[in-house]
Write a protein that holds these residues in place. Structure first.
Motif, mmCIF file in Angstrom:
data_model
loop_
_atom_site.group_PDB
_atom_site.id
_atom_site.type_symbol
_atom_site.label_atom_id
_atom_site.label_comp_id
_atom_site.label_asym_id
_atom_site.label_seq_id
_atom_site.Cartn_x
_atom_site.Cartn_y
_atom_site.Cartn_z
ATOM 1 N N SER A 47 -6.900 -6.027 0.654
ATOM 2 C CA SER A 47 -7.117 -7.448 0.886
ATOM 3 C C SER A 47 -8.494 -7.723 0.311
ATOM 4 N N GLY A 48 -8.734 -8.925 -0.099
ATOM 5 C CA GLY A 48 -10.031 -9.152 -0.701
ATOM 6 C C GLY A 48 -10.394 -10.601 -0.821
ATOM 7 N N VAL A 49 -11.599 -10.769 -1.277
ATOM 8 C CA VAL A 49 -12.166 -12.090 -1.483
ATOM 9 C C VAL A 49 -12.756 -12.104 -2.884
ATOM 10 N N VAL A 50 -12.486 -13.181 -3.606
ATOM 11 C CA VAL A 50 -13.091 -13.378 -4.919
ATOM 12 C C VAL A 50 -14.062 -14.552 -4.788
ATOM 13 N N THR A 51 -15.287 -14.307 -5.196
ATOM 14 C CA THR A 51 -16.324 -15.329 -5.074
ATOM 15 C C THR A 51 -16.905 -15.639 -6.455
ATOM 16 N N ARG A 66 -10.916 -4.655 0.350
ATOM 17 C CA ARG A 66 -10.852 -3.745 1.495
ATOM 18 C C ARG A 66 -9.581 -2.918 1.349
ATOM 19 N N ASP A 67 -9.723 -1.615 1.357
ATOM 20 C CA ASP A 67 -8.579 -0.722 1.174
ATOM 21 C C ASP A 67 -7.718 -0.702 2.433
ATOM 22 N N LEU A 68 -6.492 -1.175 2.315
ATOM 23 C CA LEU A 68 -5.544 -1.192 3.426
ATOM 24 C C LEU A 68 -4.403 -0.203 3.211
ATOM 25 N N THR A 69 -4.567 0.713 2.279
ATOM 26 C CA THR A 69 -3.492 1.630 1.910
ATOM 27 C C THR A 69 -3.004 2.452 3.095
ATOM 28 N N GLU A 70 -3.903 3.076 3.837
ATOM 29 C CA GLU A 70 -3.486 3.906 4.975
ATOM 30 C C GLU A 70 -2.749 3.076 6.015
#
Length: 113
Positions: A47-51, A66-70
């Motif tokens: 998930s992320g944010v682009v600024t 943010r790594d949400l793989t696990e």
């Protein structure tokens, strides 16, 4: 174009800084996660944010991921386990119904005789 890369990005996306600096940002996005990462078959879920960043010497975007793989892998495993459990319960229920119907038919035929 990618202008900076850190160790977190290396860990999430499996590319070193040397491999990505100067490349288009699309490198880290689909098609089908770049053929399942083209490197190690690992897919990253983020998930992320682009600024937007705008200044006298630079205009571009910063992406914080943010790594949400696990978490995604755990959720998928839970979903699979629940689907399996549901299928097993359905199979058991059908088996019980079949036995009940069979038992009724036996009693009916013996009472007819």
């Amino acid at each position: 174009m990618i202008v900076s890369w850190n160790t977190g990005a290396e860990r999430i996306f499996s590319f070193s800084e040397k491999e990505v600096i100067g490349k288009d940002i699309s490198l880290i996005f689909q098609p089908e996660d770049r053929e399942a990462r083209e490197r190690d078959e690992r897919r990253a879920y983020c998930s992320g944010v682009v600024t937007p960043i705008s200044g006298p010497s630079f205009t571009g975007f910063a992406k914080i991921a943010r790594d949400l793989t696990e978490r995604k892998l755990r959720e998928d495993a839970n979903y699979e386990a629940l689907a399996h459990e549901h299928a097993e319960r359905e199979k058991a229920s059908l088996s019980n119904q079949s036995r009940t119907t069979s038992s009724r038919c036996s009693r009916t035929s013996s009472s007819i005789r």
